[in-house]
Every structure is written in C-alpha cells, then in structure tokens.
Design a protein around this motif. Sequence first.
Motif, short mmCIF file in Angstrom:
data_model
loop_
_atom_site.label_atom_id
_atom_site.label_comp_id
_atom_site.label_asym_id
_atom_site.label_seq_id
_atom_site.Cartn_x
_atom_site.Cartn_y
_atom_site.Cartn_z
N TRP A 67 0.85 -1.19 0.00
CA TRP A 67 0.00 0.00 0.00
C TRP A 67 0.89 1.24 0.00
N LYS A 68 0.52 2.23 -0.84
CA LYS A 68 1.20 3.52 -0.86
C LYS A 68 0.17 4.64 -0.78
N HIS A 69 0.60 5.77 -0.21
CA HIS A 69 -0.26 6.95 -0.11
C HIS A 69 0.38 8.06 -0.93
N VAL A 70 -0.41 8.65 -1.83
CA VAL A 70 0.08 9.74 -2.66
C VAL A 70 -0.81 10.95 -2.43
N SER A 71 -0.18 12.08 -2.05
CA SER A 71 -0.92 13.32 -1.82
C SER A 71 -0.04 14.49 -2.23
N SER A 72 -0.51 15.71 -1.95
CA SER A 72 0.28 16.90 -2.29
C SER A 72 1.56 16.98 -1.45
N TRP A 73 1.62 16.22 -0.35
CA TRP A 73 2.82 16.19 0.50
C TRP A 73 3.85 15.18 -0.01
N GLY A 74 3.49 14.37 -0.99
CA GLY A 74 4.43 13.39 -1.54
C GLY A 74 3.89 11.98 -1.51
N THR A 75 4.76 11.02 -1.80
CA THR A 75 4.40 9.60 -1.82
C THR A 75 5.03 8.91 -0.62
N TYR A 117 -4.66 9.76 -2.48
CA TYR A 117 -4.84 8.51 -3.21
C TYR A 117 -4.09 7.39 -2.51
N TYR A 118 -4.77 6.26 -2.36
CA TYR A 118 -4.15 5.08 -1.78
C TYR A 118 -4.07 4.00 -2.85
N PHE A 119 -2.84 3.59 -3.15
CA PHE A 119 -2.61 2.60 -4.20
C PHE A 119 -2.22 1.27 -3.58
N ILE A 120 -2.89 0.22 -4.01
CA ILE A 120 -2.53 -1.14 -3.59
C ILE A 120 -1.99 -1.88 -4.80
N THR A 121 -0.89 -2.59 -4.58
CA THR A 121 -0.32 -3.46 -5.61
C THR A 121 -0.27 -4.87 -5.04
N VAL A 122 -0.90 -5.80 -5.73
CA VAL A 122 -0.85 -7.22 -5.33
C VAL A 122 -0.01 -7.95 -6.38
N THR A 123 1.14 -8.47 -5.93
CA THR A 123 2.05 -9.18 -6.83
C THR A 123 2.07 -10.65 -6.44
#
Length: 200
Positions: A67-75, A117-123
């Motif tokens: 899980w990653k969080h992306v906003s105006s403050w960065g990633t 934005y919260y991005f999930i990557t399932v590998t």
Amino acid sequence: LMRPLQGCRGHGVVVGTVTLCLAAGWALQTPGGVSLVVPQPNINATVAQNILLSVEYSCRGVATIEWKHVSSWGTTKIVEWKSGNYVNISTVYKDRVTTFENGSIQLLNVGMRDAGYYFITVTEEYGTNTYGTIIVNVYEIIYEDLHFVAVLFAFLAAVSAILICFMWLCNKSLHLFQKKATHKLTASTTEEIELETIEC
C-alpha cells in the motif's frame, strides 16, 4: 488446383501454430493470475475517525501486498506484507495501521494529511500483479466548532445568571439598609421631639 490447396494447408498451419501458442500461454498463466476487487473506491472521512480501505484479492500462489499513499505532500509507502509471512509497516504509520488477510488495511485516527490517493499493488509469486486505487477525502469536524460556541454560550449564560443574582442580592441588601436607616432616623427624630417637649 494445387496452389489453392497448398494455400489452405499453409493457412491451417498458421492457425494451428497461433492456437498452440495461445494455449501454451494460457497454460503458463494458469498457475498464476491475480484478481483484485475494490468495493468502495471513494471514502469520505472526518478528522480523528478510523477508516477501512477495503479490498479483496485472490490468487493461486502466495501474494505480496503493498500500500502507498500519494498526496500533495508526496508519496509514502504505508505497508508491505506477504500472505502468511512478514508484515513491514513504515515508521510513519507504525501505530496507525492494521492489516487484514484479504489485503485490506485500517487507518486509525486520520488527519487532514491522510487525504489523497491510496494505491494497492498485489504481486503474485509467478510475477503477475494487479493494482487498485482508493481516494480518501478528510474533512474537519464542523460540530466541534458548534460545540465550542455552545459551551461558550452556556458559560456566558451562567455568568450572566450569577451577576443577575448578585445584583438582586445587592438591591435587596440596599433596601434593607435603607429601611433600617429610615427607621433609625425616624426614631432619633421622635426622640429629639420628645426631648424638646421635655425641655419646654
């Protein structure tokens, strides 16, 4: 007649080869393959609320979830874990994140900086991966301001009531004092008149 027949045979070989390649590709992907469902891609929250970023993934092998969080403050990387193995939570989110086996995470005590934005990557272990996104909007709690105004109003009303009671008591005391003073004055005037009468 021979040429069209050879053309058909050549065409059959190409179709057979393509079909064989597709079947082989499908057979190679069959052990792997990963799918991800995001039932609520947009979440509205208020400050200090706990939110669940809900997802559901499925795969045949062992999956790694990130899980990653992306906003105006960065990633910012929030958490990464392998099903049935390790869980690696970043220090920023150490006491604020709970992970679940289905890939979901819960964020505790959200603030304005958690919007974004919260991005999930399932590998999956065979190299297949899939992605999902959840948008989180965080709002300040309006009723806290109203609560402050209500408390201030109650405080001012209490102070006003105390002042009114104090003024009423002062007024009563003044009336009693004036009555006593008038009564003393009347008594002393009566004594003076009596003294004058005796002197005469």
